[in-house]
Design a protein around this motif. Sequence first.
Motif, PDB file in Angstrom:
ATOM      1  N   LYS A  94     153.485  11.253  38.446  1.00 14.46           N
ATOM      2  CA  LYS A  94     153.451  10.965  39.876  1.00 14.46           C
ATOM      3  C   LYS A  94     153.640  12.241  40.670  1.00 14.46           C
ATOM      4  N   ILE A  95     152.813  12.399  41.710  1.00  8.55           N
ATOM      5  CA  ILE A  95     152.921  13.566  42.585  1.00  8.55           C
ATOM      6  C   ILE A  95     154.254  13.553  43.326  1.00  8.55           C
ATOM      7  N   MET A  96     154.835  14.734  43.484  1.00 11.90           N
ATOM      8  CA  MET A  96     156.051  14.863  44.285  1.00 11.90           C
ATOM      9  C   MET A  96     155.752  15.655  45.557  1.00 11.90           C
ATOM     10  N   PHE A  97     155.252  16.864  45.370  1.00  8.48           N
ATOM     11  CA  PHE A  97     155.008  17.772  46.495  1.00  8.48           C
ATOM     12  C   PHE A  97     153.695  18.519  46.281  1.00  8.48           C
ATOM     13  N   SER A  98     153.143  18.994  47.418  1.00 10.87           N
ATOM     14  CA  SER A  98     152.002  19.886  47.348  1.00 10.87           C
ATOM     15  C   SER A  98     152.126  20.934  48.442  1.00 10.87           C
ATOM     16  N   TYR A  99     151.793  22.167  48.081  1.00 12.03           N
ATOM     17  CA  TYR A  99     151.795  23.278  49.029  1.00 12.03           C
ATOM     18  C   TYR A  99     150.409  23.899  49.043  1.00 12.03           C
ATOM     19  N   ASN A 100     149.940  24.218  50.246  1.00 13.47           N
ATOM     20  CA  ASN A 100     148.687  24.949  50.402  1.00 13.47           C
ATOM     21  C   ASN A 100     148.978  26.216  51.173  1.00 13.47           C
ATOM     22  N   ASN A 101     148.706  27.359  50.539  1.00 12.23           N
ATOM     23  CA  ASN A 101     148.981  28.652  51.186  1.00 12.23           C
ATOM     24  C   ASN A 101     150.392  28.701  51.782  1.00 12.23           C
ATOM     25  N   LYS A 102     151.356  28.323  50.987  1.00  6.39           N
ATOM     26  CA  LYS A 102     152.795  28.351  51.309  1.00  6.39           C
ATOM     27  C   LYS A 102     153.234  27.276  52.288  1.00  6.39           C
ATOM     28  N   GLU A 103     152.322  26.400  52.704  1.00  4.65           N
ATOM     29  CA  GLU A 103     152.680  25.363  53.663  1.00  4.65           C
ATOM     30  C   GLU A 103     152.784  24.011  52.964  1.00  4.65           C
ATOM     31  N   LEU A 104     153.890  23.289  53.204  1.00  6.20           N
ATOM     32  CA  LEU A 104     154.076  21.968  52.613  1.00  6.20           C
ATOM     33  C   LEU A 104     153.084  20.992  53.225  1.00  6.20           C
ATOM     34  N   ILE A 105     152.269  20.339  52.375  1.00  2.00           N
ATOM     35  CA  ILE A 105     151.298  19.395  52.902  1.00  2.00           C
ATOM     36  C   ILE A 105     151.485  17.991  52.353  1.00  2.00           C
ATOM     37  N   ILE A 106     152.196  17.837  51.259  1.00  2.00           N
ATOM     38  CA  ILE A 106     152.479  16.516  50.711  1.00  2.00           C
ATOM     39  C   ILE A 106     153.946  16.438  50.327  1.00  2.00           C
TER      40      ILE A 106
END
Lengths: 114, 113
Positions: free
Chosen positions: A44-56
């Motif tokens: 299960k997904i917990m977190f996602s970062y794109n270019n150092k920015e939290l997106i999920i």
Amino acid sequence: DTAVSQTPKYLVTQMGNDKSIKCEQNLGHDTMYWYKQDSKKFLKIMFSYNNKELIINETVPNRFSPKSPDKAHLNLHINSLELGDSAVYFCASSHEGGGLRRHTFGSGTRLTVV
Amino acid sequence: QQQVKQSPQSLIVQKGGISIINCAYENTAFDYFPWYQQFPGKGPALLIAIRPDVSEKKEGRFTISFNKSAKQFSLHIMDSQPGDSATYFCAASREDSSYKLIFGSGTRLLVRP
């Protein structure tokens, strides 16, 4: 030359402790993730970062705090560990290639809370 | 609510046989459907992936069949080998959710020599 590397591989700790897991990718990917795999192998997904920015942030308890110092690193800090936090935590990164977004996973950190 | 349902939970196949794993999804906004292979003590590794504008994709012994109207997709492993014994996960994601993967529950495949 490991693509996505996590440390430590194993972590055994007592309830109530604070611990961190580190992740680094050398693939130049723009997005990084933390996934949790429970004892039944469910991922299960917990977190996602794109270019150092939290997106999920998937309704994870706020005892879990991800930190991305740069595009190649995504660390996970866990406060006040509980028995239910015992699981395998996978770091992953992804990029767009050939019209598909390809995820590459690390080999996991097995966290055991006693 | 399980957005991606996978079956069977476990599968035993003789060497040389065909392994078939099925998945069904609910969200029609999904636009990317990968399959992952996981060996014990390792992370999931991308095996093959498909977009919904294609009904079939083949890479070596691995084929994805995709049925958009039925919201189902399956993995076929032809000429199954003992080295294919692993846990297989289907997944789905969509571009506007930053491609977070929604995984099925996994299928443990055992290929007997």
